[in-house]
Write a protein that holds these residues in place. Structure first.
Motif, PDB file in Angstrom:
ATOM      1  N   GLU A  87      19.307  27.076  61.727  1.00 20.98           N
ATOM      2  CA  GLU A  87      20.666  26.588  61.551  1.00 20.98           C
ATOM      3  C   GLU A  87      21.663  27.615  62.057  1.00 20.98           C
ATOM      4  OE1 GLU A  87      21.704  23.507  60.503  1.00 20.98           O
ATOM      5  OE2 GLU A  87      19.567  23.120  60.744  1.00 20.98           O
ATOM      6  N   MET A  88      22.821  27.164  62.499  1.00 15.68           N
ATOM      7  CA  MET A  88      23.879  28.063  62.919  1.00 15.68           C
ATOM      8  C   MET A  88      24.332  28.904  61.731  1.00 15.68           C
ATOM      9  SD  MET A  88      24.667  27.711  66.152  1.00 15.68           S
ATOM     10  CE  MET A  88      26.406  28.056  66.402  1.00 15.68           C
ATOM     11  N   PRO A  89      24.743  30.167  61.964  1.00 17.02           N
ATOM     12  CA  PRO A  89      25.177  31.010  60.857  1.00 17.02           C
ATOM     13  C   PRO A  89      26.467  30.493  60.229  1.00 17.02           C
ATOM     14  CG  PRO A  89      25.661  32.066  62.951  1.00 17.02           C
ATOM     15  CD  PRO A  89      24.823  30.863  63.256  1.00 17.02           C
ATOM     16  N   SER A  90      26.694  30.877  58.960  1.00 17.70           N
ATOM     17  CA  SER A  90      27.934  30.517  58.292  1.00 17.70           C
ATOM     18  C   SER A  90      29.107  31.191  58.982  1.00 17.70           C
ATOM     19  CB  SER A  90      27.889  30.957  56.832  1.00 17.70           C
ATOM     20  OG  SER A  90      27.894  32.381  56.754  1.00 17.70           O
ATOM     21  N   GLU A  91      30.316  30.706  58.696  1.00 19.92           N
ATOM     22  CA  GLU A  91      31.510  31.290  59.314  1.00 19.92           C
ATOM     23  C   GLU A  91      31.662  32.753  58.928  1.00 19.92           C
ATOM     24  OE1 GLU A  91      36.345  30.480  59.596  1.00 19.92           O
ATOM     25  OE2 GLU A  91      35.047  29.138  58.460  1.00 19.92           O
ATOM     26  N   THR A  92      31.373  33.086  57.664  1.00 15.94           N
ATOM     27  CA  THR A  92      31.479  34.478  57.216  1.00 15.94           C
ATOM     28  C   THR A  92      30.511  35.373  57.977  1.00 15.94           C
ATOM     29  OG1 THR A  92      32.138  33.785  54.995  1.00 15.94           O
ATOM     30  CG2 THR A  92      31.270  36.008  55.227  1.00 15.94           C
ATOM     31  N   LYS A  93      29.268  34.914  58.116  1.00 12.75           N
ATOM     32  CA  LYS A  93      28.267  35.695  58.837  1.00 12.75           C
ATOM     33  C   LYS A  93      28.646  35.831  60.306  1.00 12.75           C
ATOM     34  CE  LYS A  93      23.383  35.640  60.155  1.00 12.75           C
ATOM     35  NZ  LYS A  93      22.066  34.983  59.952  1.00 12.75           N
ATOM     36  N   ALA A  94      29.098  34.753  60.913  1.00 11.32           N
ATOM     37  CA  ALA A  94      29.459  34.784  62.337  1.00 11.32           C
ATOM     38  C   ALA A  94      30.587  35.787  62.590  1.00 11.32           C
ATOM     39  CB  ALA A  94      29.868  33.395  62.803  1.00 11.32           C
ATOM     40  N   LYS A  95      31.580  35.807  61.696  1.00  9.88           N
ATOM     41  CA  LYS A  95      32.690  36.747  61.856  1.00  9.88           C
ATOM     42  C   LYS A  95      32.225  38.187  61.674  1.00  9.88           C
ATOM     43  CE  LYS A  95      36.517  33.645  60.654  1.00  9.88           C
ATOM     44  NZ  LYS A  95      37.605  33.353  59.691  1.00  9.88           N
ATOM     45  N   ALA A  96      31.315  38.407  60.730  1.00 11.17           N
ATOM     46  CA  ALA A  96      30.786  39.754  60.513  1.00 11.17           C
ATOM     47  C   ALA A  96      30.035  40.248  61.741  1.00 11.17           C
ATOM     48  CB  ALA A  96      29.867  39.754  59.291  1.00 11.17           C
ATOM     49  N   ILE A  97      29.248  39.375  62.341  1.00 12.65           N
ATOM     50  CA  ILE A  97      28.494  39.757  63.543  1.00 12.65           C
ATOM     51  C   ILE A  97      29.446  40.089  64.688  1.00 12.65           C
ATOM     52  CG2 ILE A  97      26.913  38.885  65.314  1.00 12.65           C
ATOM     53  CD1 ILE A  97      25.499  37.335  63.028  1.00 12.65           C
ATOM     54  N   GLU A  98      30.530  39.333  64.814  1.00 16.40           N
ATOM     55  CA  GLU A  98      31.527  39.628  65.849  1.00 16.40           C
ATOM     56  C   GLU A  98      32.159  41.004  65.621  1.00 16.40           C
ATOM     57  OE1 GLU A  98      34.387  36.522  66.009  1.00 16.40           O
ATOM     58  OE2 GLU A  98      32.966  34.990  66.675  1.00 16.40           O
ATOM     59  N   LYS A  99      32.428  41.333  64.345  1.00 16.68           N
ATOM     60  CA  LYS A  99      33.010  42.640  64.031  1.00 16.68           C
ATOM     61  C   LYS A  99      32.036  43.774  64.354  1.00 16.68           C
ATOM     62  CE  LYS A  99      36.229  41.121  60.414  1.00 16.68           C
ATOM     63  NZ  LYS A  99      36.570  41.195  58.967  1.00 16.68           N
ATOM     64  N   ILE A 100      30.753  43.555  64.050  1.00 16.85           N
ATOM     65  CA  ILE A 100      29.749  44.565  64.390  1.00 16.85           C
ATOM     66  C   ILE A 100      29.678  44.746  65.901  1.00 16.85           C
ATOM     67  CG2 ILE A 100      27.277  45.116  64.317  1.00 16.85           C
ATOM     68  CD1 ILE A 100      27.157  43.645  61.624  1.00 16.85           C
ATOM     69  N   ASP A 101      29.808  43.653  66.634  1.00 13.41           N
ATOM     70  CA  ASP A 101      29.832  43.722  68.104  1.00 13.41           C
ATOM     71  C   ASP A 101      31.010  44.576  68.572  1.00 13.41           C
ATOM     72  OD1 ASP A 101      28.536  43.048  70.471  1.00 13.41           O
ATOM     73  OD2 ASP A 101      29.822  41.312  70.829  1.00 13.41           O
ATOM     74  N   ASP A 102      32.162  44.448  67.887  1.00 17.86           N
ATOM     75  CA  ASP A 102      33.329  45.269  68.223  1.00 17.86           C
ATOM     76  C   ASP A 102      33.051  46.749  67.953  1.00 17.86           C
ATOM     77  OD1 ASP A 102      34.767  43.023  68.926  1.00 17.86           O
ATOM     78  OD2 ASP A 102      35.746  42.811  66.980  1.00 17.86           O
ATOM     79  N   VAL A 103      32.366  47.034  66.835  1.00 19.08           N
ATOM     80  CA  VAL A 103      32.033  48.419  66.507  1.00 19.08           C
ATOM     81  C   VAL A 103      31.059  48.990  67.537  1.00 19.08           C
ATOM     82  CG1 VAL A 103      31.023  49.952  64.756  1.00 19.08           C
ATOM     83  CG2 VAL A 103      32.429  48.015  64.042  1.00 19.08           C
ATOM     84  N   LEU A 104      30.123  48.165  67.992  1.00 11.83           N
ATOM     85  CA  LEU A 104      29.198  48.595  69.050  1.00 11.83           C
ATOM     86  C   LEU A 104      29.948  49.022  70.307  1.00 11.83           C
ATOM     87  CD1 LEU A 104      26.243  46.031  68.910  1.00 11.83           C
ATOM     88  CD2 LEU A 104      26.020  48.516  68.930  1.00 11.83           C
ATOM     89  N   GLU A 105      30.942  48.233  70.681  1.00 12.42           N
ATOM     90  CA  GLU A 105      31.713  48.576  71.880  1.00 12.42           C
ATOM     91  C   GLU A 105      32.501  49.854  71.670  1.00 12.42           C
ATOM     92  OE1 GLU A 105      34.298  46.289  75.245  1.00 12.42           O
ATOM     93  OE2 GLU A 105      34.736  45.753  73.168  1.00 12.42           O
ATOM     94  N   LEU A 106      33.073  50.025  70.471  1.00  9.99           N
ATOM     95  CA  LEU A 106      33.876  51.206  70.178  1.00  9.99           C
ATOM     96  C   LEU A 106      33.050  52.481  70.241  1.00  9.99           C
ATOM     97  CD1 LEU A 106      36.568  52.453  69.177  1.00  9.99           C
ATOM     98  CD2 LEU A 106      35.783  52.022  66.842  1.00  9.99           C
ATOM     99  N   TYR A 107      31.865  52.472  69.638  1.00 11.68           N
ATOM    100  CA  TYR A 107      31.058  53.678  69.547  1.00 11.68           C
ATOM    101  C   TYR A 107      30.091  53.862  70.716  1.00 11.68           C
ATOM    102  CZ  TYR A 107      32.433  54.838  64.727  1.00 11.68           C
ATOM    103  OH  TYR A 107      33.125  55.211  63.607  1.00 11.68           O
ATOM    104  N   MET A 108      29.502  52.752  71.182  1.00 15.43           N
ATOM    105  CA  MET A 108      28.407  52.840  72.149  1.00 15.43           C
ATOM    106  C   MET A 108      28.796  52.385  73.555  1.00 15.43           C
ATOM    107  SD  MET A 108      26.199  53.880  69.894  1.00 15.43           S
ATOM    108  CE  MET A 108      24.599  53.783  70.688  1.00 15.43           C
ATOM    109  N   GLY A 109      29.981  51.771  73.689  1.00 17.79           N
ATOM    110  CA  GLY A 109      30.413  51.303  75.002  1.00 17.79           C
ATOM    111  C   GLY A 109      29.680  50.072  75.484  1.00 17.79           C
ATOM    112  N   ILE A 110      29.063  49.320  74.561  1.00 14.61           N
ATOM    113  CA  ILE A 110      28.344  48.100  74.937  1.00 14.61           C
ATOM    114  C   ILE A 110      28.721  46.991  73.971  1.00 14.61           C
ATOM    115  CG2 ILE A 110      26.350  49.319  75.902  1.00 14.61           C
ATOM    116  CD1 ILE A 110      24.844  48.718  73.294  1.00 14.61           C
ATOM    117  N   ARG A 111      28.535  45.761  74.411  1.00 16.48           N
ATOM    118  CA  ARG A 111      28.645  44.593  73.538  1.00 16.48           C
ATOM    119  C   ARG A 111      27.334  43.831  73.657  1.00 16.48           C
ATOM    120  NH1 ARG A 111      33.842  43.703  71.596  1.00 16.48           N
ATOM    121  NH2 ARG A 111      33.215  41.668  70.803  1.00 16.48           N
ATOM    122  N   ASP A 112      26.751  43.481  72.536  1.00 14.77           N
ATOM    123  CA  ASP A 112      25.465  42.786  72.538  1.00 14.77           C
ATOM    124  C   ASP A 112      25.364  41.997  71.239  1.00 14.77           C
ATOM    125  OD1 ASP A 112      22.770  42.033  72.295  1.00 14.77           O
ATOM    126  OD2 ASP A 112      22.120  43.709  73.542  1.00 14.77           O
TER     127      ASP A 112
END
Length: 315
Positions: free
Chosen positions: A237-262
């Motif tokens: 099943e597709m993730p809940s809205e809360t989970k989806a937003k959290a994953i997007e935020k983690i993706d932002d942190v990845l770009e900030l620290y590691m220079g990548i988005r994944d």
């Protein structure tokens, strides 16, 4: 009292977050729905992004198997496929095929086009470029920052595959290794990249609705096919809205620290931490699941904060 996050590191796991040997890393712990194979053989429709007839692909569990199916349908080599987008033939980095495929998604395969050699003067420490990969050995440019070094070179475009850097072939490298290589290049020096841009055609109107794989509706539209390297693909099943937003935020942190988005890596990190009770446990889980990465403690704390916020809101 400071927590020693790296002190509890266990033996490295051989599994990494990206699509290594066809693996889009999925849900770490696994749910009951994720542990079962699809009840039926799913069939998808595909086209070449620059224009082609429609082909059918089915029975795949990994990116490599999907590419092989697409290649067979259009009588090309799998090595010609750079990446795929979902429901649009355009080079749209927001619609890249990653580790999940909606049951009604229509697949567009972007294949190799013109080769080009570009000389770049690294005038700044950061080139202003985000790198990703297709999970099958090809790294390419996902995002170009406005006003950055790469932005000033108009022959370099989003979607271009990076084949070599200063003559060193990087086919088979993961995106984070390519990003590290570019970051380590000396400032105030010239370097050379060999690129391959995807084959283009005249403007094609993007498909507003995904093609169906049969006359009947396969799923509810909220289910996805998760591709795996070990065992069959699974319907989740597709993730809940809360989970989806959290994953997007983690993706932002990845770009900030590691220079990548994944997004697949971000999903794996979320799954690794959702049932942990403190950052020490989370750090150990990251070392076990993503041992090939060297995440700084500040990064771990920031990601843990995102997961904690999501848990408080209810998943």
């Amino acid at each position: 009292m400071p927590l020693r996050l790296r002190g509890k590191k266990k033996a490295k796991s051989k599994e990494t977050a990206g699509l290594v040997k066809g693996e889009p890393t999925g849900a770490g712990g696994g749910s009951p729905s994720a542990s079962r194979a699809p009840a039926r053989r799913l069939v998808f429709h595909a086209q070449l992004a620059h224009g082609s007839a429609t082909g059918r692909v089915e029975g795949f569990s990994s990116i490599q198997e999907l590419y092989a199916q697409i290649a067979g349908a259009f009588e090309i080599s799998p090595s010609e496929i750079l990446y795929c987008t979902l429901n649009t033939p355009r080079i749209d980095m927001e619609r890249l095929l990653g580790g999940q495929l909606g049951l009604e998604d229509f697949i567009f395969a972007h294949v190799k086009g013109i080769k080009k050699e570009v000389n770049v003067y690294k005038s700044e420490d950061s080139l202003g470029v985000t790198i990703t990969d297709n999970g099958a050995g090809y790294a390419f440019i996902k995002r170009i920052k406005d006003g950055g070094v790469i932005d000033s070179i108009k022959t370099i475009c989003v979607g271009d595959h990076i084949e070599s850097i200063n003559g060193e072939n990087i086919v088979g490298w993961r995106h984070y290794d390519v990003a590290k290589k570019l970051k380590e290049l000396k400032k105030e020096e010239l370097f050379t990249m060999n690129l391959i841009e995807p084959k283009k055609a005249f403007e094609i109107e993007p498909r507003s609705k995904a093609g169906k794989s049969s006359g009947e509706k396969i799923g509810s539209g909220r289910a996805t096919l998760r591709l795996r390297s070990k065992g069959p693909a699974t319907v989740e099943e597709m993730p809940s809205e809360t989970k989806a937003k959290a994953i997007e935020k983690i993706d932002d942190v990845l770009e900030l620290y590691m220079g990548i988005r994944d997004i697949d890596l971000a999903t794996t990190m979320f799954e690794a931490g959702k049932d942990k009770v403190n950052p020490d446990e989370f750090a150990v889980a990251l070392d076990e699941t993503l041992g090939d990465f060297a995440f700084p403690d500040e990064f771990v704390f920031d990601v843990w904060g995102v997961i904690g916020d999501a848990k408080r809101r209810g998943l």
